[in-house]
Design a protein around this motif. Structure first.
Motif, short mmCIF file in Angstrom:
data_model
loop_
_atom_site.label_atom_id
_atom_site.label_comp_id
_atom_site.label_asym_id
_atom_site.label_seq_id
_atom_site.Cartn_x
_atom_site.Cartn_y
_atom_site.Cartn_z
N HIS A 187 0.87 -1.15 0.01
CA HIS A 187 -0.02 0.02 0.04
C HIS A 187 0.84 1.16 -0.11
CE1 HIS A 187 -2.90 -3.05 1.45
NE2 HIS A 187 -3.66 -2.44 0.60
N ARG A 188 0.52 2.08 -0.74
CA ARG A 188 1.48 3.35 -0.91
C ARG A 188 1.08 4.40 0.37
NH1 ARG A 188 0.16 8.13 -2.67
NH2 ARG A 188 1.74 9.66 -2.88
N ALA A 189 -0.26 4.43 0.76
CA ALA A 189 -0.60 5.37 1.57
C ALA A 189 -1.82 5.16 2.54
CB ALA A 189 -0.99 6.83 1.00
N SER B 297 1.40 14.06 -0.32
CA SER B 297 2.50 15.07 -0.45
C SER B 297 3.40 14.21 -1.33
CB SER B 297 3.21 15.25 0.88
OG SER B 297 3.82 14.04 1.30
N LYS B 298 4.30 15.02 -2.06
CA LYS B 298 5.34 14.30 -2.72
C LYS B 298 6.58 14.36 -1.82
CE LYS B 298 5.78 14.80 -7.22
NZ LYS B 298 4.97 13.93 -8.20
N ALA B 299 6.49 13.40 -0.83
CA ALA B 299 7.39 13.41 0.09
C ALA B 299 8.48 12.29 -0.34
CB ALA B 299 6.64 12.81 1.40
N GLU C 204 -6.83 3.69 -6.22
CA GLU C 204 -6.20 4.80 -5.68
C GLU C 204 -5.30 5.39 -6.99
OE1 GLU C 204 -4.67 4.93 -1.47
OE2 GLU C 204 -6.94 5.39 -1.15
N GLU C 205 -3.94 5.05 -7.06
CA GLU C 205 -3.36 5.65 -7.95
C GLU C 205 -2.03 4.84 -8.16
OE1 GLU C 205 -1.05 8.94 -7.53
OE2 GLU C 205 -1.31 9.22 -5.14
N VAL C 206 -0.98 4.84 -9.27
CA VAL C 206 0.06 4.58 -9.57
C VAL C 206 1.08 5.05 -8.63
CG1 VAL C 206 1.60 3.39 -11.35
CG2 VAL C 206 -1.14 3.91 -11.69
N GLY C 207 2.45 4.59 -8.48
CA GLY C 207 3.39 4.96 -7.73
C GLY C 207 3.74 6.69 -8.15
N ALA C 208 3.78 6.95 -9.42
CA ALA C 208 4.12 8.34 -9.67
C ALA C 208 2.90 9.08 -10.58
CB ALA C 208 5.57 8.42 -10.40
N MET C 209 1.80 8.23 -10.81
CA MET C 209 0.80 8.76 -11.57
C MET C 209 -0.39 8.58 -11.21
SD MET C 209 2.00 7.17 -15.15
CE MET C 209 1.88 5.34 -14.77
N ASN C 210 -1.38 9.40 -11.24
CA ASN C 210 -2.73 9.25 -11.10
C ASN C 210 -3.36 7.94 -11.97
OD1 ASN C 210 -4.17 12.27 -9.93
ND2 ASN C 210 -2.74 10.85 -8.91
N HIS C 211 -4.67 7.60 -11.77
CA HIS C 211 -4.97 6.50 -12.68
C HIS C 211 -6.18 7.19 -13.20
CE1 HIS C 211 -7.38 2.64 -13.81
NE2 HIS C 211 -6.16 2.29 -14.00
N ILE D 145 -4.32 10.20 -2.13
CA ILE D 145 -3.86 10.41 -3.39
C ILE D 145 -3.25 11.85 -3.79
CG2 ILE D 145 -4.78 10.41 -5.82
CD1 ILE D 145 -6.93 8.41 -5.11
N LEU D 146 -2.12 11.72 -4.45
CA LEU D 146 -1.31 12.78 -4.79
C LEU D 146 -2.02 13.63 -5.80
CD1 LEU D 146 0.98 14.45 -6.77
CD2 LEU D 146 1.05 14.44 -4.22
N LYS D 147 -2.48 14.88 -5.46
CA LYS D 147 -3.18 15.49 -6.48
C LYS D 147 -2.25 15.95 -7.72
CE LYS D 147 -6.51 19.37 -6.50
NZ LYS D 147 -7.14 20.39 -5.74
N SER D 148 -2.63 15.26 -8.87
CA SER D 148 -1.61 15.46 -9.94
C SER D 148 -2.14 16.46 -10.79
CB SER D 148 -1.84 14.07 -10.91
OG SER D 148 -1.89 14.52 -12.05
N ILE D 149 -1.04 17.61 -11.19
CA ILE D 149 -1.46 18.61 -12.05
C ILE D 149 -1.67 18.13 -13.54
CG2 ILE D 149 -0.28 20.77 -13.10
CD1 ILE D 149 1.42 20.53 -10.40
N THR D 150 -1.23 17.14 -13.71
CA THR D 150 -1.81 16.33 -15.18
C THR D 150 -3.24 16.09 -15.00
OG1 THR D 150 0.27 15.56 -15.35
CG2 THR D 150 -1.12 14.91 -17.06
N GLY E 121 -2.40 6.26 -17.13
CA GLY E 121 -1.92 7.05 -16.01
C GLY E 121 -1.40 8.34 -16.32
N PHE E 122 -1.90 9.46 -15.37
CA PHE E 122 -1.54 10.78 -15.77
C PHE E 122 -0.52 11.35 -14.91
CE2 PHE E 122 -6.29 11.28 -16.89
CZ PHE E 122 -5.99 11.37 -18.02
N GLY E 123 0.57 11.73 -15.60
CA GLY E 123 1.60 12.28 -14.74
C GLY E 123 2.62 13.14 -15.36
C1 LIG Z 1 4.12 13.50 -8.94
C2 LIG Z 1 3.06 12.39 -8.71
C3 LIG Z 1 2.04 12.18 -9.61
C4 LIG Z 1 1.69 12.85 -10.92
O1 LIG Z 1 1.46 14.26 -10.39
P1 LIG Z 1 1.72 15.27 -11.80
O2 LIG Z 1 1.39 16.74 -11.11
O3 LIG Z 1 0.81 14.97 -12.79
O4 LIG Z 1 3.02 15.35 -12.16
C5 LIG Z 1 0.99 11.27 -9.23
N1 LIG Z 1 1.16 10.44 -8.11
C6 LIG Z 1 2.16 10.49 -6.99
C7 LIG Z 1 2.07 9.89 -6.18
C8 LIG Z 1 3.10 11.60 -7.56
O5 LIG Z 1 4.30 11.55 -6.94
#
Ligand SMILES: *Cc1c(COP(=O)(O)O)cnc(C)c1O
Length: 363
Positions: A187-189, A197-199, A232-239, A257-262, A301-303
């Motif tokens: 689990h990520r979070a 957060s982008k911790a 929820e989401e992928v490690g560095a992307m929203n789903h 869930i990290l609020k992705s700007i994409t 995924g969006f990122g």
């Molecule tokens: C950075 C990140 C994203 C994508 O966010 P963007 O602002 O679109 O780059 C999604 N999920 C996680 C966990 C991230 O760290």
């Protein structure tokens, strides 16, 4: 903000960058300089641009032991007029402060972050790769530098911005869909944690899951909520997924869930994309049965790094595979990618303020 400059005598450029036949890759290169600023005695001070290189860090620095560190990722693009433009950089500055707040790091005024990024891009603008689909990847981060072994928020920090001249994320074209592992083992979070957060530590904690995914031939794990019910989401992307009527669905933003700007950009664009975009809680069981019934026709995924990553299939730990559509890259996914990258490159006019010109001062 009065920035001091300690510039390299000459701007060095690596020859391969100017040979458009060589792909510089994503995140591999650095520019000549970096931006630094320190937090001491309750304030941010000494903004400066210096040659890129190692820092001196105390072995007892809090970031090294307790992970008090946050980062951002953004991109700048060269338009047909030869000028460089950042994409939604104000959103990244806002989010760095949101992440900082979650980790008890003092905020850094948004305009200062933006001025720092613009000044650094200006100085190193000749590093922009001469390559189709290229960008300057922008990596701002803050880490705790106080030399102390007791666990409490540091009283000293460094803010740094570095740049990476990058080629397109998809070097051989946008035509391959990835596979994601669906697992209850990682689990990520959790609610109340640092998931929004982008911790730095969130990424350290995802490495083991990434390894498990690779064992299944998957690119990453699709994280579920702690009860293994919701996507929820992928490690560095929203789903996201696309319904057969073209509606794009993104899981509702929560504190896990990290609020992705994409993602936010796709939501903001809505009509410009020619379809409905909405957020809702996505239940795993329903998601899988909707793929199997053909109700869901695309997913991904969006990122910032990849913009859009098409997902062609999901694999479970019992090796069961669920294929989305024909397992390839769908038309909606291609359109989303094109609209967003066209706005970034200045080929399509996006909403007011999304792209911001980096003024020429030094070069
Ligand atoms: C950075 C990140 C994203 C994508 O966010 P963007 O602002 O679109 O780059 C999604 N999920 C996680 C966990 C991230 O760290």
């Amino acid at each position: 903000m009065q920035i001091t400059y300690n510039l390299k005598p000459a701007l060095e450029r690596r020859a391969e960058q100017f040979n458009p036949t060589i792909n510089v890759g994503f995140g591999n290169l650095r520019t000549d300089h970096m931006f630094l600023m320190d937090y001491r005695d309750g304030e941010w001070r000494d903004p400066r641009i210096v040659p890129y290189g190692p820092f001196e860090v105390a072995p007892g620095a809090i970031a090294l032991h307790y992970g008090q560190s946050v980062f951002e990722g953004a991109k700048a693009f060269q338009h047909d007029d030869g000028e460089i433009y950042t994409f939604r950089i104000d959103k990244n500055a806002q989010r760095l402060n949101r992440s900082a707040d979650i980790l008890c790091i003092p905020a850094l005024p948004e305009q200062m972050q933006i001025d720092a990024i613009n000044a650094l891009i200006d100085v190193d603008r000749l590093w922009f790769p001469m390559q189709e689909g290229a960008c300057l990847y922008i990596r701002p981060f803050i880490f705790a530098t106080e030399d102390r072994l007791s666990v409490s928020p540091s009283e000293q920090y460094t803010f740094c911005v570095m740049l990476s001249p990058s080629g397109p994320y998809y070097s051989d074209g946008f035509d391959k869909a990835i596979r994601l592992l669906i697992t209850e083992r990682f689990h990520r979070a959790v609610s109340g944690g640092t998931g929004a957060s982008k911790a730095a530590g969130n990424y350290a904690a995802s490495l083991k899951a990434g390894k498990a995914a690779a064992e299944y031939g998957a690119a990453q794990v699709l994280y579920l909520d702690a009860n293994n019910k919701q996507i929820e989401e992928v490690g560095a992307m929203n789903h996201f997924h696309v319904l057969k009527d073209g509606t794009i669905v993104i899981p509702k933003f929560t504190d896990t869930i990290l609020k992705s700007i994409t993602s936010q950009s796709i939501l903001d664009l809505g009509e410009l994309l020619g379809c409905e975009v909405r957020q809702e809680t996505v239940m795993l069981d329903q998601f899988i049965s909707d793929i199997e019934s053909g109700e869901i026709i695309e997913a991904g995924g969006f990122g910032t790094a990849a913009v859009v990553s098409p997902v062609g299939s999901y694999i479970f730990e019992d090796n069961r595979i669920v294929t989305v559509g024909n397992g390839g890259v769908g038309e909606h996914t291609k359109r989303i990618y094109k609209v967003l990258t066209d706005i970034q490159k200045g080929h399509l006019k996006g909403p007011e303020g999304w792209v911001q010109h980096v003024k020429r001062v030094h070069v």
